[in-house]
Design a protein around this motif. Structure first.
Motif, PDB file in Angstrom:
ATOM      1  N   PRO A 181      54.150  29.177  12.063  1.00  0.00           N
ATOM      2  CA  PRO A 181      54.983  29.969  11.385  1.00  0.00           C
ATOM      3  C   PRO A 181      55.830  29.449  10.174  1.00  0.00           C
ATOM      4  O   PRO A 181      56.362  30.364   9.434  1.00  0.00           O
ATOM      5  CB  PRO A 181      56.012  30.732  12.611  1.00  0.00           C
ATOM      6  CG  PRO A 181      55.179  30.530  13.722  1.00  0.00           C
ATOM      7  CD  PRO A 181      54.486  29.334  13.449  1.00  0.00           C
ATOM      8  N   LYS A 182      56.254  28.139  10.200  1.00  0.00           N
ATOM      9  CA  LYS A 182      56.894  27.823   9.004  1.00  0.00           C
ATOM     10  C   LYS A 182      56.177  28.105   7.841  1.00  0.00           C
ATOM     11  O   LYS A 182      56.854  27.837   6.614  1.00  0.00           O
ATOM     12  CB  LYS A 182      57.147  26.393   9.338  1.00  0.00           C
ATOM     13  CG  LYS A 182      57.931  26.003  10.797  1.00  0.00           C
ATOM     14  CD  LYS A 182      58.107  24.569  10.735  1.00  0.00           C
ATOM     15  CE  LYS A 182      58.814  24.006  12.246  1.00  0.00           C
ATOM     16  NZ  LYS A 182      60.154  24.369  12.081  1.00  0.00           N
ATOM     17  N   TYR A 183      54.850  28.326   7.821  1.00  0.00           N
ATOM     18  CA  TYR A 183      54.034  28.410   6.752  1.00  0.00           C
ATOM     19  C   TYR A 183      53.544  29.628   6.576  1.00  0.00           C
ATOM     20  O   TYR A 183      52.354  29.824   5.811  1.00  0.00           O
ATOM     21  CB  TYR A 183      53.008  27.182   6.488  1.00  0.00           C
ATOM     22  CG  TYR A 183      53.831  25.919   6.915  1.00  0.00           C
ATOM     23  CD1 TYR A 183      54.565  25.382   5.951  1.00  0.00           C
ATOM     24  CD2 TYR A 183      53.758  25.331   8.159  1.00  0.00           C
ATOM     25  CE1 TYR A 183      54.993  24.172   6.242  1.00  0.00           C
ATOM     26  CE2 TYR A 183      54.223  24.100   8.400  1.00  0.00           C
ATOM     27  CZ  TYR A 183      55.030  23.587   7.695  1.00  0.00           C
ATOM     28  OH  TYR A 183      55.693  22.356   7.734  1.00  0.00           O
ATOM     29  N   GLY A 184      53.983  30.622   7.043  1.00  0.00           N
ATOM     30  CA  GLY A 184      53.408  32.101   7.006  1.00  0.00           C
ATOM     31  C   GLY A 184      52.297  32.530   7.882  1.00  0.00           C
ATOM     32  O   GLY A 184      51.822  33.518   7.619  1.00  0.00           O
ATOM     33  N   LEU A 185      51.782  31.732   8.884  1.00  0.00           N
ATOM     34  CA  LEU A 185      50.925  32.314   9.569  1.00  0.00           C
ATOM     35  C   LEU A 185      51.567  32.202  11.163  1.00  0.00           C
ATOM     36  O   LEU A 185      52.309  31.332  11.360  1.00  0.00           O
ATOM     37  CB  LEU A 185      49.988  31.164   9.686  1.00  0.00           C
ATOM     38  CG  LEU A 185      49.045  30.992   8.319  1.00  0.00           C
ATOM     39  CD1 LEU A 185      48.239  29.797   8.372  1.00  0.00           C
ATOM     40  CD2 LEU A 185      48.239  32.186   8.095  1.00  0.00           C
ATOM     41  N   ASP A 186      50.899  33.034  11.864  1.00  0.00           N
ATOM     42  CA  ASP A 186      51.100  33.302  13.333  1.00  0.00           C
ATOM     43  C   ASP A 186      50.148  32.497  14.168  1.00  0.00           C
ATOM     44  O   ASP A 186      49.001  32.175  13.898  1.00  0.00           O
ATOM     45  CB  ASP A 186      51.263  34.792  13.753  1.00  0.00           C
ATOM     46  CG  ASP A 186      52.501  35.424  13.120  1.00  0.00           C
ATOM     47  OD1 ASP A 186      53.694  34.664  12.963  1.00  0.00           O
ATOM     48  OD2 ASP A 186      52.477  36.632  12.987  1.00  0.00           O
ATOM     49  N   PRO A 187      50.649  31.956  15.292  1.00  0.00           N
ATOM     50  CA  PRO A 187      49.514  31.339  16.197  1.00  0.00           C
ATOM     51  C   PRO A 187      48.267  32.196  16.272  1.00  0.00           C
ATOM     52  O   PRO A 187      48.737  33.295  16.709  1.00  0.00           O
ATOM     53  CB  PRO A 187      50.345  30.891  17.365  1.00  0.00           C
ATOM     54  CG  PRO A 187      51.819  30.834  16.886  1.00  0.00           C
ATOM     55  CD  PRO A 187      51.847  32.128  15.661  1.00  0.00           C
ATOM     56  N   ALA A 188      47.325  31.674  16.811  1.00  0.00           N
ATOM     57  CA  ALA A 188      46.076  32.329  17.271  1.00  0.00           C
ATOM     58  C   ALA A 188      46.434  32.888  18.773  1.00  0.00           C
ATOM     59  O   ALA A 188      47.206  32.306  19.391  1.00  0.00           O
ATOM     60  CB  ALA A 188      44.888  31.592  17.260  1.00  0.00           C
ATOM     61  N   GLU A 189      45.722  33.803  19.028  1.00  0.00           N
ATOM     62  CA  GLU A 189      45.963  34.739  20.252  1.00  0.00           C
ATOM     63  C   GLU A 189      44.866  34.247  21.173  1.00  0.00           C
ATOM     64  O   GLU A 189      43.618  34.306  20.485  1.00  0.00           O
ATOM     65  CB  GLU A 189      46.441  35.924  20.191  1.00  0.00           C
ATOM     66  CG  GLU A 189      47.911  36.030  19.403  1.00  0.00           C
ATOM     67  CD  GLU A 189      48.215  37.698  19.415  1.00  0.00           C
ATOM     68  OE1 GLU A 189      47.381  38.565  20.231  1.00  0.00           O
ATOM     69  OE2 GLU A 189      49.307  38.226  18.741  1.00  0.00           O
ATOM     70  N   ARG A 235      44.060  24.118  16.111  1.00  0.00           N
ATOM     71  CA  ARG A 235      44.047  25.192  17.067  1.00  0.00           C
ATOM     72  C   ARG A 235      45.068  24.659  18.422  1.00  0.00           C
ATOM     73  O   ARG A 235      45.311  25.004  19.197  1.00  0.00           O
ATOM     74  CB  ARG A 235      42.709  25.285  17.506  1.00  0.00           C
ATOM     75  CG  ARG A 235      41.979  26.421  16.849  1.00  0.00           C
ATOM     76  CD  ARG A 235      40.595  26.454  16.973  1.00  0.00           C
ATOM     77  NE  ARG A 235      40.165  26.634  18.363  1.00  0.00           N
ATOM     78  CZ  ARG A 235      40.135  27.696  19.140  1.00  0.00           C
ATOM     79  NH1 ARG A 235      40.570  28.879  18.491  1.00  0.00           N
ATOM     80  NH2 ARG A 235      39.841  27.874  20.257  1.00  0.00           N
ATOM     81  N   SER A 236      45.239  23.274  18.212  1.00  0.00           N
ATOM     82  CA  SER A 236      46.205  22.649  19.332  1.00  0.00           C
ATOM     83  C   SER A 236      47.424  23.234  19.402  1.00  0.00           C
ATOM     84  O   SER A 236      48.008  23.688  18.419  1.00  0.00           O
ATOM     85  CB  SER A 236      46.019  21.170  19.108  1.00  0.00           C
ATOM     86  OG  SER A 236      47.100  20.851  17.866  1.00  0.00           O
ATOM     87  N   PRO A 237      48.104  23.245  20.621  1.00  0.00           N
ATOM     88  CA  PRO A 237      49.433  23.840  20.643  1.00  0.00           C
ATOM     89  C   PRO A 237      50.472  23.066  19.824  1.00  0.00           C
ATOM     90  O   PRO A 237      51.328  23.774  19.240  1.00  0.00           O
ATOM     91  CB  PRO A 237      49.956  23.546  22.156  1.00  0.00           C
ATOM     92  CG  PRO A 237      48.405  23.405  22.810  1.00  0.00           C
ATOM     93  CD  PRO A 237      47.457  22.796  21.844  1.00  0.00           C
ATOM     94  N   ALA A 238      50.382  21.812  19.389  1.00  0.00           N
ATOM     95  CA  ALA A 238      51.063  21.034  18.512  1.00  0.00           C
ATOM     96  C   ALA A 238      51.358  21.601  17.250  1.00  0.00           C
ATOM     97  O   ALA A 238      52.438  21.696  16.670  1.00  0.00           O
ATOM     98  CB  ALA A 238      51.196  19.604  18.633  1.00  0.00           C
ATOM     99  N   ILE A 239      50.233  21.804  16.712  1.00  0.00           N
ATOM    100  CA  ILE A 239      50.040  22.527  15.453  1.00  0.00           C
ATOM    101  C   ILE A 239      50.432  24.035  15.389  1.00  0.00           C
ATOM    102  O   ILE A 239      51.085  24.554  14.463  1.00  0.00           O
ATOM    103  CB  ILE A 239      48.548  22.192  14.707  1.00  0.00           C
ATOM    104  CG1 ILE A 239      48.255  20.738  14.982  1.00  0.00           C
ATOM    105  CG2 ILE A 239      48.797  22.822  13.381  1.00  0.00           C
ATOM    106  CD1 ILE A 239      49.380  19.761  14.436  1.00  0.00           C
ATOM    107  N   GLN A 240      49.954  25.009  16.346  1.00  0.00           N
ATOM    108  CA  GLN A 240      50.186  26.164  16.310  1.00  0.00           C
ATOM    109  C   GLN A 240      51.576  26.660  16.181  1.00  0.00           C
ATOM    110  O   GLN A 240      51.905  27.612  15.724  1.00  0.00           O
ATOM    111  CB  GLN A 240      49.413  26.822  17.839  1.00  0.00           C
ATOM    112  CG  GLN A 240      47.908  26.739  17.535  1.00  0.00           C
ATOM    113  CD  GLN A 240      47.419  27.824  16.634  1.00  0.00           C
ATOM    114  OE1 GLN A 240      47.560  28.933  16.969  1.00  0.00           O
ATOM    115  NE2 GLN A 240      46.560  27.350  15.810  1.00  0.00           N
TER     116      GLN A 240
END
Length: 263
Positions: A255-263, A246-251
């Motif tokens: 998108p590179k892997y088909g997921l959007d960041p959590a909101e 959940r950290s900003p660096a990973i979030q």
């Protein structure tokens, strides 16, 4: 002891190791601990490499079992000694919270998923668009079981929003989970299929077929949430991994892997 499942669609660990090179180096403190993770089937294409990268940096190994979110939630409610549950929605982790089995008062969102329509490149339905779903030639359309899989429910809702559900219902092939839905279309047992962007974004599926994103407004947001088990003997390790995810660096790399960041 459970063994981690590896999948042919898994992303190269070298790529993730480079992208996530800022992982904390805590191998000495970790002591080679293992985390038993129950993960939604849509993560089957990305989580193995993420888990390998995390183990390389921390010494903590993720032992992952995949399935539909409903099936995994039932396993936990029936006493499965999991440490961490990574679901494809909010509702199933919330059932774990309601049962008093989670150590947080609410599930924690770690990503958002995207529903796509996918077909092989040799399909007569190419070029693929959302309008393809109105094609009278459709005989088989694969979706994950809406009763058990959040992506399956999203597919059902999308068809309803497009006023195509009743027309296509006789042609729907129901898969146990989103990974099996992808396999149905990949193998030719279904002409088209609703799958996750995580799967469609892999090199394997991009080489084999094409996809079109479904309009977000046609289905409920796929809020992928997690809970750590209250009785886990590795709660601190499970939370450390979830915090990292959940950290900003990973979030920002999701998108590179088909997921959007959590909101």
């Amino acid at each position: 002891m459970r063994t981690a499942k590896r999948h042919k669609w898994a992303l190269p660990v070298v790529v993730l190791a480079c992208l996530f090179g800022a992982l904390p180096c805590c191998r000495a403190q970790a002591g080679g601990h293992e985390i038993h993770v129950l993960a939604a089937a849509d993560l089957q294409t990305a989580l193995p490499a993420i888990a390998d990268a995390y183990e390389h940096a921390t010494g903590v190994k993720l032992i992952v079992s995949y399935g539909s979110s409903a099936t995994l939630a039932t396993q936990i409610l029936n006493g499965d000694p999991a440490d961490l549950f990574l679901a494809a929605n909010y509702e199933y982790p919330e059932k774990i919270v309601a049962a008093g089995l989670a150590d947080t008062p609410a599930p924690l969102e770690y990503a958002r998923g995207t529903l796509v329509l996918w077909a092989r490149k040799d399909s007569p339905f190419q070029p693929l668009t959302q309008n393809t779903l109105g094609d009278a030639r459709i005989q088989t359309l694969a979706i994950a079981d809406p009763a058990h899989a959040p992506y399956g429910l999203a597919a059902e809702r999308a068809l309803q929003a497009m006023h195509l559900y009743e027309k296509l219902k006789p042609h729907i092939v129901v898969a146990e989970n989103i990974a099996q839905a992808a396999q149905f279309v990949e193998s030719g047992n279904a002409q088209l299929g609703f799958i996750s962007l995580t799967t469609a974004s892999t090199d394997h599926f991009k080489e084999l077929g094409t996809f079109v994103r479904m309009q977000p407004g046609t289905y409920p947001p796929i809020r992928q949430c997690a809970v750590v088990m209250k009785k886990s003997e590795h709660r601190s390790e499970a939370h450390a991994f979830l915090d990292w995810l959940r950290s900003p660096a990973i979030q920002q790399n999701l998108p590179k892997y088909g997921l959007d960041p959590a909101e």
